[in-house]
Design an enzyme around this catalytic site. Structure first.
Site, PDB file in Angstrom:
ATOM      1  N   VAL A 125       6.102  -1.037  -2.604  1.00  0.00           N
ATOM      2  CA  VAL A 125       5.708  -0.431  -1.331  1.00  0.00           C
ATOM      3  C   VAL A 125       4.978   0.887  -1.582  1.00  0.00           C
ATOM      4  O   VAL A 125       4.014   1.222  -0.884  1.00  0.00           O
ATOM      5  CB  VAL A 125       6.938  -0.195  -0.430  1.00  0.00           C
ATOM      6  N   CYS A 126       5.420   1.627  -2.581  1.00  0.00           N
ATOM      7  CA  CYS A 126       4.900   2.977  -2.843  1.00  0.00           C
ATOM      8  C   CYS A 126       3.375   3.044  -2.969  1.00  0.00           C
ATOM      9  O   CYS A 126       2.742   3.903  -2.343  1.00  0.00           O
ATOM     10  CB  CYS A 126       5.560   3.573  -4.076  1.00  0.00           C
TER      11      CYS A 126
END
EC number: 1.11.1.24
Length: 273
Positions: A125-126
């Site tokens: 996700v980062c």
């Protein structure tokens, strides 16, 4: 002694014991981080504690002042809640594929700051969040705002990640610095560190030009954040700071109608929707 008296006495003893066992919040904080002490100490009387809310009390005791006092001070003693000065830090960062120093207080009086934490480099996700903020950086720049990303990784990990192509899960070149919180002191001071995992939750803080936190959100690890909503909130913050007699209703965007925080004057807004 009656059963009711015994029960009452036991309950009082348990409550008293529970107070003794509670740990101090300050023991969880990094010794290198200092915070503004806004409320009275724990030994203060209840009347003294109530006096700490004088800024809030003015909303009801002074009608004319209430229309101009909707930016309240937080009453937190330890954690950097909205309304408190952001904990200062100085740390290494990666920008333009070079190692630099970033000191948060250097932005005071100059720029707003979007400070966001993410768990780890080379994850999932980062990179979607980090690149999304980078792609919109010019819009933040026009709003006199700096963006800073922070994780517990080293600057060497940050550098390797920005040198990795986006299609391979990397970041490519970014338009803002990635800060290394390898000591975890920054994450701890902002209350986003997961102690048993040693990584940060997805915390995001909007800090104004006075160094005061005006907005914060914290997502769990699997939930990415919205750059659109961050931008909208920043624009609303700047609007109410420039127009202290007005407030922004739900979903407000630039160009839309704001509201006067007054029982009579607010009817103009409600009658138009």
């Amino acid at each position: 002694m009656s059963m009711a008296s015994i029960a009452s006495s036991s309950s009082t003893t348990l409550l008293s014991s529970s107070r003794v066992l509670l740990p101090s919040k300050s023991s969880l904080l990094s010794p290198t981080v200092s915070f503004p002490r806004i409320i009275p100490s724990s030994s203060a009387s209840s009347s003294s504690l109530c006096s700490g809310f004088s800024s809030l009390g003015s909303l009801t005791t002074n009608r004319s002042a209430s229309r101009r006092n909707f930016a309240v001070k937080a009453q937190a003693d330890d954690l950097p809640l909205v309304g408190n000065k952001a904990p200062d830090f100085e740390a290494e960062a990666v920008f333009d594929q070079e190692f630099i120093k970033v000191k948060l207080s250097e932005y005071i009086g100059k720029k707003y700051v979007i400070l966001f934490f993410y768990p780890l480099d080379f994850t999932f996700v980062c990179p979607t969040e980090i690149t999304a903020f980078s792609d919109r950086y010019e819009e933040f720049e026009k709003l006199n705002t700096e963006v800073l990303g922070v994780s517990v990784d080293s600057v060497f990990s940050h550098l390797a990640w920005v040198q990795t192509d986006r299609k391979s899960g990397g970041l490519g070149d970014l338009n803002y610095p990635l800060v290394s919180d390898i000591t975890k002191s920054i994450s701890k001071s902002f209350g986003v560190l997961i102690p048993d995992q040693g990584i940060a939750l997805r915390g995001l803080f909007i800090i104004d030009k006075e160094g005061v936190i005006q907005h914060s959100t914290i997502n769990n690890l699997g939930i990415g954040r919205s750059v659109d909503e961050t931008m909208r909130t920043l624009q609303a913050l700047q609007y109410v700071q420039e127009n202290p007699d007005e407030v922004c209703p739900a979903g407000w965007k630039p160009g839309e109608k704001s509201m006067k925080p007054d029982p009579k004057l607010s009817k103009e807004y409600f009658s138009a929707i």
